[in-house]
Design a protein around this motif. Structure first.
Motif, short mmCIF file in Angstrom:
data_model
loop_
_atom_site.label_atom_id
_atom_site.label_comp_id
_atom_site.label_asym_id
_atom_site.label_seq_id
_atom_site.Cartn_x
_atom_site.Cartn_y
_atom_site.Cartn_z
N CYS A 20 -69.70 39.96 1.18
CA CYS A 20 -68.28 39.85 1.50
C CYS A 20 -68.06 39.84 3.01
N GLN A 21 -68.81 40.71 3.71
CA GLN A 21 -68.67 40.77 5.16
C GLN A 21 -69.11 39.46 5.80
N GLU A 22 -70.21 38.86 5.27
CA GLU A 22 -70.69 37.58 5.79
C GLU A 22 -69.69 36.47 5.52
N ALA A 23 -69.05 36.53 4.33
CA ALA A 23 -68.07 35.52 3.98
C ALA A 23 -66.83 35.65 4.86
N GLU A 24 -66.44 36.93 5.20
CA GLU A 24 -65.28 37.14 6.05
C GLU A 24 -65.56 36.63 7.46
N THR A 25 -66.79 36.82 7.96
CA THR A 25 -67.14 36.37 9.30
C THR A 25 -67.70 34.96 9.20
N GLU A 26 -66.82 33.99 9.07
CA GLU A 26 -67.23 32.60 8.92
C GLU A 26 -67.55 32.00 10.29
N VAL A 27 -68.65 31.28 10.35
CA VAL A 27 -69.09 30.69 11.61
C VAL A 27 -68.43 29.33 11.80
N LYS A 28 -67.85 29.12 12.95
CA LYS A 28 -67.27 27.83 13.33
C LYS A 28 -68.13 27.23 14.43
N ARG A 29 -68.48 25.95 14.28
CA ARG A 29 -69.37 25.28 15.23
C ARG A 29 -68.64 24.10 15.87
N PRO A 30 -67.96 24.32 16.98
CA PRO A 30 -67.24 23.21 17.61
C PRO A 30 -68.19 22.14 18.13
N VAL A 31 -67.70 20.93 18.16
CA VAL A 31 -68.46 19.80 18.68
C VAL A 31 -68.07 19.56 20.13
N ALA A 32 -69.04 19.51 21.01
CA ALA A 32 -68.82 19.15 22.41
C ALA A 32 -69.17 17.68 22.57
N SER A 33 -68.16 16.85 22.74
CA SER A 33 -68.40 15.41 22.83
C SER A 33 -67.85 14.88 24.15
N SER A 34 -68.44 13.80 24.62
CA SER A 34 -68.02 13.20 25.89
C SER A 34 -68.32 11.72 25.89
N PHE A 35 -67.50 10.98 26.63
CA PHE A 35 -67.73 9.56 26.89
C PHE A 35 -67.99 9.42 28.38
N MET A 36 -69.06 8.71 28.72
CA MET A 36 -69.47 8.60 30.11
C MET A 36 -69.59 7.14 30.54
N VAL A 37 -69.25 6.91 31.80
CA VAL A 37 -69.47 5.61 32.46
C VAL A 37 -70.31 5.89 33.69
N GLU A 38 -71.32 5.07 33.92
CA GLU A 38 -72.14 5.25 35.11
C GLU A 38 -72.34 3.91 35.82
N GLY A 39 -72.51 4.01 37.11
CA GLY A 39 -72.74 2.82 37.90
C GLY A 39 -73.64 3.15 39.07
#
Length: 285
Positions: A20-39
């Protein structure tokens, strides 16, 4: 017997409470995304097309995604990169031009260590697999005008990131090196035309690649400025691609400035809000 039953009931109760304690402490895994331009600048030597090195301009578009792994989010993260780059180079006399168009896809998984020696320093090391392919085109050639490049490899990827504040703005500094170790790549025989391949000469085109006949490496240095929920990325990238097979020499070097925009986001199901007991585990920030 009653004592044994009581012990079993207590064990079941402890397991249920932990679940129950593990279910209450739910893990959220955000996505770090980026778009890059290089020259920046590029130099290309491909002796299948010409024995002379060509130099000129380089541009690239890239998408990156970082996320903590589901099975052990505190200690493992995954990374996905895909992009396309274009080089327009000329010979030293300036009278012949080559065009290079390449695309690549890379996926890797790294073990990470957080707060190493000091708070905010994260180190990560792991394996990766990548595919890179494209063509180099020399329109001034009368016979062989195209050199195809296809390469699949597995290798190592290492990353170091550190969070600081500059003028009150949170900044994440990162250095990452990607080093293919072994793989398979395409190359024709010396002076073999693509017409010969087209009509049926398919032997000896795939070659095992390792550091004796192929060395590739990518170095990326970035500074991510956290402007609210948006990240502005500034950086530098260096890429090295070399091969020596069938008396054909390829050397491609690029140096480029990087600018990008990104951020972190969470994918939530309807009716599944973030609660105070949710544990958010970021991949880099």
């Amino acid at each position: 017997m009653p004592r044994l039953c009581l012990s079993a009931l207590l064990a079941v109760a402890v397991c249920c409470a932990a679940h129950c304690q593990e279910a209450e402490t739910e893990v959220k895994r955000p996505v770090a995304s980026s778009f890059m331009v290089e020259g920046g600048a590029s130099s290309i030597l491909d002796t299948y097309l010409s024995p002379i090195k060509n130099s000129g301009a380089h541009v690239r578009l890239e998408y990156e995604r970082l996320q903590a792994m589901r099975f052990n989010p505190d200690n493992w993260l995954m990374q996905l990169n895909t992009g396309v780059d274009y080089d327009n180079v000329t010979n030293p006399a300036g009278n012949h031009t080559e065009h290079s168009l390449m695309a690549d896809f890379r996926w890797g998984m790294m073990r990470r260590w957080q707060n190493v020696y000091t708070r905010g320093l994260q180190l990560a090391l792991g394996g990766m697999a990548q595919f890179r392919g494209g063509v180099i085109y020399k329109p001034s050639n009368s016979n062989n005008v195209v050199s195809a490049k296809i390469h699949f490899a597995v290798g190592l990827s290492g990353m170091a990131s550190y969070g600081v504040k500059l003028l009150g703005v949170p900044v994440t500094l990162r250095y990452q090196a990607t080093l293919p170790v072994a793989g398979v790549f395409f190359s024709p025989e010396y002076e073999e035309s693509y017409y010969e391949i087209y009509v049926g000469n398919h032997t000896g085109l795939a070659h095992f690649g390792w550091w004796a006949n192929r060395f590739d490496m990518t170095n990326l240095l970035t500074a991510d400025l956290h402007l609210g929920s948006t990240v502005l990325r500034l950086g530098y990238r260096n890429r090295i691609e070399t091969s020596w097979i069938n008396h054909l020499n390829t050397q491609i070097f690029t140096h480029a400035a990087v600018i990008g925009v990104g951020g972190e986001w969470l994918s939530l199901r309807r009716g599944d809000p973030i609660s105070e007991k949710s544990k958010i585990i970021s991949a880099m920030y």
